[in-house]
Design a protein around this motif. Sequence first.
Motif, PDB file in Angstrom:
ATOM      1  N   HIS A 168       0.843  -1.194   0.000  1.00 53.90           N
ATOM      2  CA  HIS A 168       0.000   0.000   0.000  1.00 53.90           C
ATOM      3  C   HIS A 168       0.875   1.239   0.000  1.00 53.90           C
ATOM      4  O   HIS A 168       2.040   1.180   0.392  1.00 53.90           O
ATOM      5  CB  HIS A 168      -0.900   0.012   1.240  1.00 53.90           C
ATOM      6  CG  HIS A 168      -1.944  -1.057   1.193  1.00 53.90           C
ATOM      7  ND1 HIS A 168      -3.013  -1.009   0.326  1.00 53.90           N
ATOM      8  CD2 HIS A 168      -2.057  -2.209   1.891  1.00 53.90           C
ATOM      9  CE1 HIS A 168      -3.737  -2.098   0.501  1.00 53.90           C
ATOM     10  NE2 HIS A 168      -3.180  -2.846   1.430  1.00 53.90           N
ATOM     11  N   LEU A 169       0.286   2.333  -0.369  1.00 57.30           N
ATOM     12  CA  LEU A 169       1.012   3.594  -0.341  1.00 57.30           C
ATOM     13  C   LEU A 169       1.224   3.994   1.122  1.00 57.30           C
ATOM     14  O   LEU A 169       0.261   4.123   1.879  1.00 57.30           O
ATOM     15  CB  LEU A 169       0.206   4.665  -1.096  1.00 57.30           C
ATOM     16  CG  LEU A 169       0.900   6.020  -1.262  1.00 57.30           C
ATOM     17  CD1 LEU A 169       2.174   5.881  -2.083  1.00 57.30           C
ATOM     18  CD2 LEU A 169      -0.037   7.019  -1.905  1.00 57.30           C
ATOM     19  N   ASP A 170       2.489   4.162   1.527  1.00 61.86           N
ATOM     20  CA  ASP A 170       2.768   4.481   2.934  1.00 61.86           C
ATOM     21  C   ASP A 170       3.248   5.919   3.119  1.00 61.86           C
ATOM     22  O   ASP A 170       3.769   6.273   4.169  1.00 61.86           O
ATOM     23  CB  ASP A 170       3.781   3.478   3.528  1.00 61.86           C
ATOM     24  CG  ASP A 170       5.099   3.467   2.766  1.00 61.86           C
ATOM     25  OD1 ASP A 170       5.215   4.183   1.747  1.00 61.86           O
ATOM     26  OD2 ASP A 170       6.038   2.740   3.187  1.00 61.86           O
ATOM     27  N   VAL A 171       3.134   6.707   2.079  1.00 63.67           N
ATOM     28  CA  VAL A 171       3.477   8.136   2.212  1.00 63.67           C
ATOM     29  C   VAL A 171       2.258   8.938   1.764  1.00 63.67           C
ATOM     30  O   VAL A 171       1.384   8.410   1.064  1.00 63.67           O
ATOM     31  CB  VAL A 171       4.700   8.527   1.334  1.00 63.67           C
ATOM     32  CG1 VAL A 171       5.925   7.715   1.729  1.00 63.67           C
ATOM     33  CG2 VAL A 171       4.386   8.355  -0.153  1.00 63.67           C
ATOM     34  N   SER A 228      -0.005  11.117  -0.515  1.00 65.65           N
ATOM     35  CA  SER A 228       0.068  11.207  -1.974  1.00 65.65           C
ATOM     36  C   SER A 228       0.314  12.657  -2.383  1.00 65.65           C
ATOM     37  O   SER A 228      -0.066  13.594  -1.686  1.00 65.65           O
ATOM     38  CB  SER A 228      -1.194  10.654  -2.626  1.00 65.65           C
ATOM     39  OG  SER A 228      -2.297  11.371  -2.216  1.00 65.65           O
ATOM     40  N   SER A 229       1.005  12.768  -3.518  1.00 64.46           N
ATOM     41  CA  SER A 229       1.354  14.097  -4.023  1.00 64.46           C
ATOM     42  C   SER A 229       0.394  14.485  -5.129  1.00 64.46           C
ATOM     43  O   SER A 229      -0.355  13.649  -5.646  1.00 64.46           O
ATOM     44  CB  SER A 229       2.776  14.087  -4.579  1.00 64.46           C
ATOM     45  OG  SER A 229       3.677  13.789  -3.554  1.00 64.46           O
ATOM     46  N   HIS A 279      -0.654   0.628 -10.254  1.00 62.75           N
ATOM     47  CA  HIS A 279      -0.411   0.824  -8.825  1.00 62.75           C
ATOM     48  C   HIS A 279       1.086   0.979  -8.545  1.00 62.75           C
ATOM     49  O   HIS A 279       1.492   1.875  -7.804  1.00 62.75           O
ATOM     50  CB  HIS A 279      -0.989  -0.366  -8.035  1.00 62.75           C
ATOM     51  CG  HIS A 279      -0.862  -0.223  -6.552  1.00 62.75           C
ATOM     52  ND1 HIS A 279      -1.559   0.722  -5.830  1.00 62.75           N
ATOM     53  CD2 HIS A 279      -0.109  -0.900  -5.650  1.00 62.75           C
ATOM     54  CE1 HIS A 279      -1.235   0.620  -4.547  1.00 62.75           C
ATOM     55  NE2 HIS A 279      -0.360  -0.361  -4.406  1.00 62.75           N
ATOM     56  N   LEU A 329       2.898   4.164  -6.938  1.00 58.09           N
ATOM     57  CA  LEU A 329       3.737   4.088  -5.733  1.00 58.09           C
ATOM     58  C   LEU A 329       5.068   4.793  -5.986  1.00 58.09           C
ATOM     59  O   LEU A 329       5.541   5.574  -5.152  1.00 58.09           O
ATOM     60  CB  LEU A 329       3.991   2.626  -5.342  1.00 58.09           C
ATOM     61  CG  LEU A 329       2.833   1.822  -4.751  1.00 58.09           C
ATOM     62  CD1 LEU A 329       3.264   0.368  -4.535  1.00 58.09           C
ATOM     63  CD2 LEU A 329       2.347   2.423  -3.441  1.00 58.09           C
ATOM     64  N   HIS A 343       4.454   8.700  -6.144  1.00 55.81           N
ATOM     65  CA  HIS A 343       4.168   9.388  -4.884  1.00 55.81           C
ATOM     66  C   HIS A 343       5.344   9.310  -3.919  1.00 55.81           C
ATOM     67  O   HIS A 343       5.650  10.278  -3.225  1.00 55.81           O
ATOM     68  CB  HIS A 343       2.898   8.822  -4.251  1.00 55.81           C
ATOM     69  CG  HIS A 343       1.658   9.174  -5.037  1.00 55.81           C
ATOM     70  ND1 HIS A 343       1.226  10.471  -5.207  1.00 55.81           N
ATOM     71  CD2 HIS A 343       0.779   8.399  -5.720  1.00 55.81           C
ATOM     72  CE1 HIS A 343       0.137  10.484  -5.969  1.00 55.81           C
ATOM     73  NE2 HIS A 343      -0.161   9.233  -6.297  1.00 55.81           N
ATOM     74  N   TYR A 351       7.345  12.408  -2.504  1.00 57.36           N
ATOM     75  CA  TYR A 351       7.448  12.585  -1.047  1.00 57.36           C
ATOM     76  C   TYR A 351       8.914  12.849  -0.676  1.00 57.36           C
ATOM     77  O   TYR A 351       9.235  13.782   0.069  1.00 57.36           O
ATOM     78  CB  TYR A 351       6.916  11.331  -0.357  1.00 57.36           C
ATOM     79  CG  TYR A 351       7.171  11.261   1.133  1.00 57.36           C
ATOM     80  CD1 TYR A 351       6.409  12.040   2.026  1.00 57.36           C
ATOM     81  CD2 TYR A 351       8.155  10.426   1.652  1.00 57.36           C
ATOM     82  CE1 TYR A 351       6.651  11.968   3.396  1.00 57.36           C
ATOM     83  CE2 TYR A 351       8.395  10.351   3.012  1.00 57.36           C
ATOM     84  CZ  TYR A 351       7.637  11.118   3.889  1.00 57.36           C
ATOM     85  OH  TYR A 351       7.866  11.053   5.230  1.00 57.36           O
ATOM     86  N   LYS A 409       8.629   4.046   3.392  1.00 59.12           N
ATOM     87  CA  LYS A 409       8.622   5.403   3.978  1.00 59.12           C
ATOM     88  C   LYS A 409       9.778   5.529   4.957  1.00 59.12           C
ATOM     89  O   LYS A 409      10.457   6.550   5.005  1.00 59.12           O
ATOM     90  CB  LYS A 409       7.285   5.648   4.684  1.00 59.12           C
ATOM     91  CG  LYS A 409       7.199   7.020   5.364  1.00 59.12           C
ATOM     92  CD  LYS A 409       5.791   7.282   5.874  1.00 59.12           C
ATOM     93  CE  LYS A 409       5.677   8.669   6.506  1.00 59.12           C
ATOM     94  NZ  LYS A 409       6.475   8.830   7.733  1.00 59.12           N
TER      95      LYS A 409
END
Lengths: 483, 452, 133
Positions: free
Chosen positions: A22-25, A27-28, B361, B365, B368, B372, B439
């Motif tokens: 899953h996206l763990d940051v 989102s931009s 997806h 990922l 983003h 980040y 992250k």
Amino acid sequence: MKRHYLLPDISQAGRIGCSLPHLDVPSSELPPEELLRQELGLPEVSEVDLVRYFTALSKLNYGVDTGFYPLGSCTMKYNPKWHEDVAKLPGLTALHPYQSEQSVQGALQLMYRLQEYLAEITGMNATSLVPVAGAHGELAGLLMVKAYHQARGDKARKKILLTDSSHGTNPASAAMCGLETGVVASDARGDLDLKSLESMMNEEVAALTLTMPSTLGLFDPKIAEISQLVHERGGLLGGDGANLNALLGQTKFGELGFDYVQLNLHKTFSTPHGGGGPGSGPVCVKENLIDFLPTPLVTEDNGRYSFMSPPKSIGKMADFYGNFGVMVKAYAYLRSLGPEELKRISEDAVLNANYVKEKLKPHYFLPYDRTCMHEVVFSGKKQKAKGVATVDIAKRLLDYGLHPPTVYFPLIVSEALMTEPTETESKETLDNYIAAMIEIAREAAENPEVLRNAPHNTPVRRLDEARAFRQLDLRWEIDHQKK
Amino acid sequence: MRPKHRQKAHNRERMTGTMPLPYLPHTEADRSAMLREIGVSSIEELFHDIPERFRNAEFSLPPPLSELELKKELRQLAASNSNLDDYACFLGAGSYRHFIPSTVEHIIGRSEFSTAYTPYQAEVSQGTLQSVYEYQSLICQLTGMEVSNAGMYDGSTSAAEAAMMACSVTNRSKVAVLATVNPTYRDVLDTYCRGKNLPLVTLESGSESFPSDCACLIFQQPNFLGYFEQIEAYVQKAHDVGALVIAIVEPISLGMFRPPGDYEVDIAVAEGQPLGIPMSFGGPHLGIFACRKEYVRRMPGRIVGRTVDADGNPGYVMTLVTREQYIRRGRATSNICTSEALMALAAAVYLATLGKRGLKHVAELCYHKAHYAAQAIDKLKGYSLVFPQPFFKEFVIRCPVPPSQINQVLLKRKIIGGLDISHLIDNGMLLCVTEANTKRDIDILVETLGSL
Amino acid sequence: MNPKAYKYTKDHEWLCPEGDNKGKMGLANYAQTQLGDIVFLDLPAPGTQVEQFKKMGEVESVKAVSDLFSPASGKVAEINQKAVDEPKLVNEDPYDAGWLVRLELSSPSELDALMSSDEYDKYEAEASAEGAQ
């Protein structure tokens, strides 16, 4: 096998073949709309369906692990399993090519040693591991030849001589270097015709390239005279090392007079051929060509390994340093052999080819009736006269569960059948092949129809190649997909 | 380059005569029987064509190791490398760390695939052939191009072959490449172009005009520095003077970004390694090569087509083979023969495993996470993001100190930093962030950079 | 059967004189048999100047490429688009529907260098015998 189907046929919206993080940051912001993709027409397949699909496909294939694979010029020897295991060590696969040299000393050491071993085996002074396939190594060799003459101010040498039995890649590689080619004829024994070379070898010739032993599976005993003539007239002698398996531990390209030789690690040094790659095509050179080698090379100084670029290098030929993953397997193979073992490999390879030659000689026309090296070239012309083409013989072998030899090559033998048994095959395996070939020769005489319609029991029958050409169908389309 | 010393040839008795060599199944009895059949008394005799003076060469090689010994040696050797599974890696620039689903290794590891060769005998090669047809289809779907070949060596040689092909199609001999293309690719292009005596012109990104005598325009999207080129107008200019347009693309980005087939590209090439292929210290990788259908006969490499067999059942064969070196020899479209077939299979399995949603997806990922990281670094004192343009997974930062120094510090904290490009951009570092970076990895990177 | 009124080259091509200094050319039956299934024709564009016995195009079968030589000098007047679209016509009917190029002949006397059908029948028989050896 089940009915024929393709990936879109097992695709259903909402399926996937693996889990993803899953996206763990946070989102931009997305980039401007005009950069984004509207539609992505990839299939959606579950893991089980995907695995079954490709497993079913694999069963339609024939590999060295399936059975005897005497495809001439390709050296389809058995590939030991443990080489695969060591090649998968994370310390050898999870390496980024731009990591600092200090963090990849083990990888560099392996490459350095491989450079050294290959130079030793071929009797050369240095090796570049950069080329990723045989033809890529040929290109490297010819680019070096060109650069060598240019560096000496010899601008007239724009021609490469090759033999009429050479691989198709040889003239194609010359064309990629902007070099013309001249074809030297073969003599009645299948060797290079010295008179023909004598008349062609002038100040326009940059190099003669030779496959050694030749694609006829023959070693030219005049090699010293050939080398002398080429060098006296200012040319270089280049080697296509596709057939090195015959010479392992016996003799060295360097001592035979070659200035460079390009190897095929996937052939001689037993790495699996992957259905057409990956390969590895290092090029080994004498002193006179070292400065021109493709960059980079690995060098050693007090136990520290680093990359270096030869001063007059022909340049970069690939993204990085060559096919490292293939080098690891070839290294494992080589490191398990000493001089004595190398010699035993070529001995059995040559023994096997000569055994097949003697046993099949009464049944198939043998255009060059002399001792062969690692492979033997027959002609199907006895059978052709009865209306059975070589392709029919090859297809009939499939019915016997055997892979056919290389056919219709080299071009100077009509209806050629080029058999390379390799040293990994037992006498029983060879006897089984010989029996099948003899049986096929009998069928060709008595029941040619069965050959012309062969194969009969393969996953598919003979395919309509003309149709494939005329009605090009090279992909499924998006509308092939179900809703 | 050359050995400083060589080990002495080992004692032959060490293995010979005591243990058979596992690679050789013949017994001595087999060998004798075979020699009798051949009609010679020794194996030596079979080598009589090699002149005596070239025989019995000395081979100075270290003593052979057994499987057990060699596995140990290779494990030690592998352990002396910093394996990226144990590190956080922010290095890209042409080879990328992406997640590889287990399906890939298991399928390409099936020896029916891996121990076959080029499918010359189609009837017993349908597994290879049909999977190449799948690969070609998937690449066309991914790139939006009309036709794909069965794969080339890698990204840079694909770009070079595309340039050669453009020269052949247009009958021109000059190749134009944008300066923002990966420098390694430009080096390889230079090697190939010098080989064939084709002048190579480097154009600045944002040039006003396109030289009218060039065979092609080569650009990279996103470019080496990570950002997307504003390319449409320039593509139009190249087309206006009859040049072909060649795009070097990044396959994972196509899960999210416009494919080259959408912006008037004639030939699209890519490094296929991100699609399920380990970095393997730079190879084997995979060259993706796709083009417009009208140029298919000029394409290098193998191409598989669907047809029917004698019973009318569907089947697959290598087609358009008259382009290839083994038929057309010196006039072939390329010299390529053995390529990276098994890697193409890996890419096909990867694309099929992830599918439509999965690839999108993964691309998101990367996008983003990279943004980040970029935003966090940009906020650090002394650091700045160099280019304001949209980017995907790679971006350039300017560091307060030379990147080489930074990378030394990062390595100690089990982080592989970005590529030092200070020769291009003052204190510039090219960073790459993919779905394989957590992250936590990113936060540690940012924190470490901030602490310098 | 090789048509009587045609002239032949050693490369197994035919030329059929048509009057007005024009002539059609194509592959002899022997050539199409040797090549096998023909899949692609690369013919010169109309207007191209060609020279006798010089290469003017290519004929491809599934596994071979063969150069196409002009049996006479002149200009290409027309090419057989039907054969280009459907190359198997050359296999099926090499002497009629499978013709390849119509030429405007610049030096009709060149035709004397070609073989008559009788001469060609003999030449073809020799070529066949050699191939079968």
